[in-house]
Design a protein around this motif. Structure first.
Motif, PDB file in Angstrom:
ATOM      1  N   ARG A   1       6.135 -51.660  -9.187  1.00 21.03           N
ATOM      2  CA  ARG A   1       5.888 -50.361  -9.823  1.00 21.03           C
ATOM      3  C   ARG A   1       5.675 -50.509 -11.325  1.00 21.03           C
ATOM      4  O   ARG A   1       4.783 -49.876 -11.879  1.00 21.03           O
ATOM      5  CB  ARG A   1       7.032 -49.404  -9.505  1.00 21.03           C
ATOM      6  CG  ARG A   1       6.915 -48.842  -8.090  1.00 21.03           C
ATOM      7  CD  ARG A   1       8.117 -48.044  -7.650  1.00 21.03           C
ATOM      8  NE  ARG A   1       8.703 -47.124  -8.592  1.00 21.03           N
ATOM      9  CZ  ARG A   1       8.384 -45.826  -8.703  1.00 21.03           C
ATOM     10  NH1 ARG A   1       7.452 -45.303  -7.932  1.00 21.03           N
ATOM     11  NH2 ARG A   1       9.016 -45.060  -9.573  1.00 21.03           N
ATOM     12  N   ILE A   2       6.455 -51.345 -11.962  1.00 19.44           N
ATOM     13  CA  ILE A   2       6.301 -51.540 -13.404  1.00 19.44           C
ATOM     14  C   ILE A   2       4.908 -52.072 -13.712  1.00 19.44           C
ATOM     15  O   ILE A   2       4.207 -51.558 -14.584  1.00 19.44           O
ATOM     16  CB  ILE A   2       7.385 -52.492 -13.958  1.00 19.44           C
ATOM     17  CG1 ILE A   2       8.764 -51.820 -13.876  1.00 19.44           C
ATOM     18  CG2 ILE A   2       7.065 -52.904 -15.391  1.00 19.44           C
ATOM     19  CD1 ILE A   2       9.925 -52.750 -14.160  1.00 19.44           C
ATOM     20  N   SER A   3       4.494 -53.094 -12.984  1.00 18.71           N
ATOM     21  CA  SER A   3       3.187 -53.696 -13.263  1.00 18.71           C
ATOM     22  C   SER A   3       2.025 -52.814 -12.824  1.00 18.71           C
ATOM     23  O   SER A   3       0.896 -53.027 -13.246  1.00 18.71           O
ATOM     24  CB  SER A   3       3.076 -55.081 -12.624  1.00 18.71           C
ATOM     25  OG  SER A   3       3.158 -54.979 -11.225  1.00 18.71           O
ATOM     26  N   SER A   4       2.294 -51.792 -12.021  1.00 15.62           N
ATOM     27  CA  SER A   4       1.234 -50.897 -11.548  1.00 15.62           C
ATOM     28  C   SER A   4       1.061 -49.645 -12.408  1.00 15.62           C
ATOM     29  O   SER A   4       0.168 -48.843 -12.136  1.00 15.62           O
ATOM     30  CB  SER A   4       1.521 -50.463 -10.110  1.00 15.62           C
ATOM     31  OG  SER A   4       1.523 -51.570  -9.251  1.00 15.62           O
ATOM     32  N   VAL A   5       1.879 -49.472 -13.424  1.00 13.50           N
ATOM     33  CA  VAL A   5       1.794 -48.246 -14.222  1.00 13.50           C
ATOM     34  C   VAL A   5       0.408 -48.080 -14.846  1.00 13.50           C
ATOM     35  O   VAL A   5      -0.152 -46.985 -14.836  1.00 13.50           O
ATOM     36  CB  VAL A   5       2.906 -48.202 -15.296  1.00 13.50           C
ATOM     37  CG1 VAL A   5       2.666 -47.096 -16.309  1.00 13.50           C
ATOM     38  CG2 VAL A   5       4.260 -48.008 -14.623  1.00 13.50           C
ATOM     39  N   ALA A   6      -0.163 -49.158 -15.346  1.00 18.03           N
ATOM     40  CA  ALA A   6      -1.486 -49.053 -15.990  1.00 18.03           C
ATOM     41  C   ALA A   6      -2.579 -48.654 -15.006  1.00 18.03           C
ATOM     42  O   ALA A   6      -3.584 -48.069 -15.395  1.00 18.03           O
ATOM     43  CB  ALA A   6      -1.852 -50.364 -16.673  1.00 18.03           C
TER      44      ALA A   6
END
Length: 168
Positions: free
Chosen positions: A76-81
């Motif tokens: 989820r963190i890496s998918s925010v962008a």
């Protein structure tokens, strides 16, 4: 005159030491946003996305670290962008991310937050929660100039983020 900082140093000494009132303002914003009406995870996702949009390494590292500490998944963190096509966000989180993007992204017609987006946000958040979400966007944007102009060092303790003050 102040010396030019190197690329690894912040440009400013600790703003809290220079302007102690900043602590009261920052504390009040933190308290307002932490009133419990919006999940801390949603606030963190929104604030991470704001840091990405304005291009601040400091804010990206800060909010990524906060999300990790709260137990958020790396996916989820890496998918925010790229949240629009990432499967791991709720509809409420998606509208929150869309709202921060709308606030921070100029449009050709001048209307950043159209009625349709507001209506979708209001459909996911009751009035207090929506006001809190707006305050979360305000909170991160309050600190954007310090992050971009002052350039605190990312990924270090607060005591190490700012360059030492020079004698006047």
């Amino acid at each position: 005159m102040n010396a030019i900082a190197t690329t690894t140093d912040s440009r400013l000494p600790d703003p809290l030491q220079l302007v102690p009132e900043l602590g009261e303002v920052g504390g009040a914003l933190f308290k307002a946003v932490g009133n419990g009406s919006i999940p801390r995870t949603t606030i963190g996702l929104v604030q991470l996305r704001a840091g990405q949009i304005v291009g601040s390494t400091y804010l990206n590292v800060l909010h990524t670290g906060n999300l990790r500490k709260s137990g958020e998944s790396e996916e989820r963190i890496s998918s925010v962008a790229t949240w629009r096509d990432a499967p791991s966000f709720t509809d409420a989180e998606r509208v929150a991310l869309e709202l921060v993007e709308a606030v921070l992204t100029p449009t050709s017609n001048g209307e950043r937050v159209p009625d349709e987006l507001y209506a979708r946000a209001a459909g996911h958040y009751e009035d207090k929660a929506l006001a809190t979400l707006i305050m979360a966007i305000c909170q991160v944007n309050f600190f954007v100039p310090l992050a971009l102009i002052g350039k605190p060092r990312p990924g270090v303790s607060p005591a190490e983020q700012w360059r030492p003050a020079t004698a006047e």
